[in-house]
Each structure stands twice: as C-alpha cells, then as structure tokens.
Design a protein around this motif. Structure first.
Motif, PDB file in Angstrom:
ATOM      1  N   ARG A 125      29.322  56.320  85.799  1.00 28.47           N
ATOM      2  CA  ARG A 125      30.376  56.371  86.820  1.00 28.47           C
ATOM      3  C   ARG A 125      31.782  56.416  86.226  1.00 28.47           C
ATOM      4  O   ARG A 125      32.622  57.201  86.650  1.00 28.47           O
ATOM      5  N   GLU A 126      32.038  55.600  85.235  1.00 28.39           N
ATOM      6  CA  GLU A 126      33.386  55.528  84.647  1.00 28.39           C
ATOM      7  C   GLU A 126      33.745  56.836  83.924  1.00 28.39           C
ATOM      8  O   GLU A 126      34.831  57.376  84.108  1.00 28.39           O
ATOM      9  N   SER A 127      32.831  57.355  83.125  1.00 29.61           N
ATOM     10  CA  SER A 127      33.093  58.605  82.401  1.00 29.61           C
ATOM     11  C   SER A 127      33.235  59.771  83.364  1.00 29.61           C
ATOM     12  O   SER A 127      34.092  60.634  83.191  1.00 29.61           O
ATOM     13  N   ASN A 128      32.395  59.783  84.382  1.00 30.58           N
ATOM     14  CA  ASN A 128      32.453  60.835  85.394  1.00 30.58           C
ATOM     15  C   ASN A 128      33.813  60.818  86.067  1.00 30.58           C
ATOM     16  O   ASN A 128      34.440  61.860  86.255  1.00 30.58           O
ATOM     17  N   PHE A 129      34.286  59.630  86.433  1.00 30.68           N
ATOM     18  CA  PHE A 129      35.581  59.500  87.104  1.00 30.68           C
ATOM     19  C   PHE A 129      36.700  60.023  86.204  1.00 30.68           C
ATOM     20  O   PHE A 129      37.613  60.703  86.671  1.00 30.68           O
ATOM     21  N   LYS A 130      36.632  59.705  84.907  1.00 30.75           N
ATOM     22  CA  LYS A 130      37.684  60.126  83.971  1.00 30.75           C
ATOM     23  C   LYS A 130      37.715  61.645  83.773  1.00 30.75           C
ATOM     24  O   LYS A 130      38.772  62.231  83.599  1.00 30.75           O
ATOM     25  N   LYS A 185      36.051  64.042  85.872  1.00 28.07           N
ATOM     26  CA  LYS A 185      35.882  64.877  87.060  1.00 28.07           C
ATOM     27  C   LYS A 185      37.202  65.494  87.532  1.00 28.07           C
ATOM     28  O   LYS A 185      37.232  66.660  87.928  1.00 28.07           O
ATOM     29  N   THR A 186      38.293  64.734  87.499  1.00 27.43           N
ATOM     30  CA  THR A 186      39.572  65.292  87.951  1.00 27.43           C
ATOM     31  C   THR A 186      39.996  66.471  87.079  1.00 27.43           C
ATOM     32  O   THR A 186      40.515  67.467  87.582  1.00 27.43           O
TER      33      THR A 186
END
Length: 170
Positions: A93-98, A100-101
């Motif tokens: 989740r954390e890596s995806n959030f970083k 994805k934008t």
C-alpha cells in the motif's frame, strides 16, 4: 525496499519532464503550422526527434528497473510482458501510494501528447490538401481557353495571365 521506490520515483519524474517537453514542442509545431513557418517547423521536428530518443531510453531504463523489482521482490508475472498497472497492483500500500501519482501523471501527459500529435498530423494533412487543391486549380486555369479581341481562342499563358491572388503566407 525504499531505495527502489525512490529510484522509480526519480525515473518517473525524468520521464514526465521529457514528455512535457515534447508536449510543449507539439504546441510550437501547431503554431508553426498555422503560420506556415516551415523552417521553424523543421527545427521543432528535429528537436522532437532528439527528445523522443531520450524518452525512449528513459522508458527502457524504467521498465528494466521494474523487471529488477519483480525479480528482487519475487512478484508473480501474470503475463509475458510486464505492464505498469500490473506492477502497481502488486506493490504494498505505501509503495503503491508513492508511485501511483507519478504513474497517473505519466499516463496523462502521454495521452495529452498523443492527442497533440494527432491534431498536428490532421492540421498538416489539411494544409497539404489545401495547397494541392490550389496548385491543381492554377494548373487547370492555365489550360483554359480564353478569347481575345481577334475572336480566336488562345490558351492562357500564351499572352494572357489569369488574375489570381494567393495568400502569400500559405
């Protein structure tokens, strides 16, 4: 794990910057097409080529980095080729959030660039068709018979010129 996330963020940033420069050049190309400035258009096309080579290399490096992450983190490969969407779906989740934008911004800029390229292509084709129609009309007009005061038909170009006004900037 954090080091490869930062590395990918940096690659995304560089790639986004590269595509934004291409998008800016497409805007300049459009202005050159509208103003019929062939020399500027040629220069912009050359500049675009060099930036496209750079973008291609950045994309290759990004995909290689993603493949390395697949191997390092033991992600499963669903398909024969790795896609950005599949990669993002496998991240925590954390890596995806970083990431994805950046991935979404990259997709948006590339879509805008594609639209700008298609628009410029249509403008160039329209300009070419207009000029070809003008040339065809001039050639047809030069073959038209005209009557002189001696009542004998002559061909235009054998003594009489057609009065045609062209847009000098076209």
């Amino acid at each position: 794990m954090l080091d490869w996330v930062e590395s990918l963020r940096s690659l995304f940033t560089n790639e986004i910057d590269c595509y934004k420069r291409l998008l800016e050049l497409e805007g300049k190309k459009r202005a050159a097409i509208h103003s019929a400035d062939g020399k500027s258009l040629e220069s912009f096309v050359k500049d675009s080529y060099h930036i496209m080579v750079e973008a291609s290399e950045l994309e290759r490096i990004r995909m290689k980095a993603i493949e390395d992450v697949y191997d390092k983190e033991k992600f499963k490969k669903d398909e024969s080729s790795i896609t950005l969407t599949n990669f993002l779906n496998q991240l925590d989740r954390e890596s995806n959030f970083k990431l994805k934008t950046f991935a979404l911004e990259l997709k948006k800029v590339v879509a805008d660039l594609k639209d700008a390229i298609i628009t410029n292509d249509k403008l160039l084709k329209t300009r070419k068709e207009f000029l070809q129609t003008t040339v065809d009309s001039l050639q047809e007009l030069s073959r038209e018979k005209v009557y002189t005061s001696h009542k004998q038909p002559t061909r235009r170009g054998q003594g009489q010129k057609g009065a045609i006004i062209l847009n000098a900037t076209a």
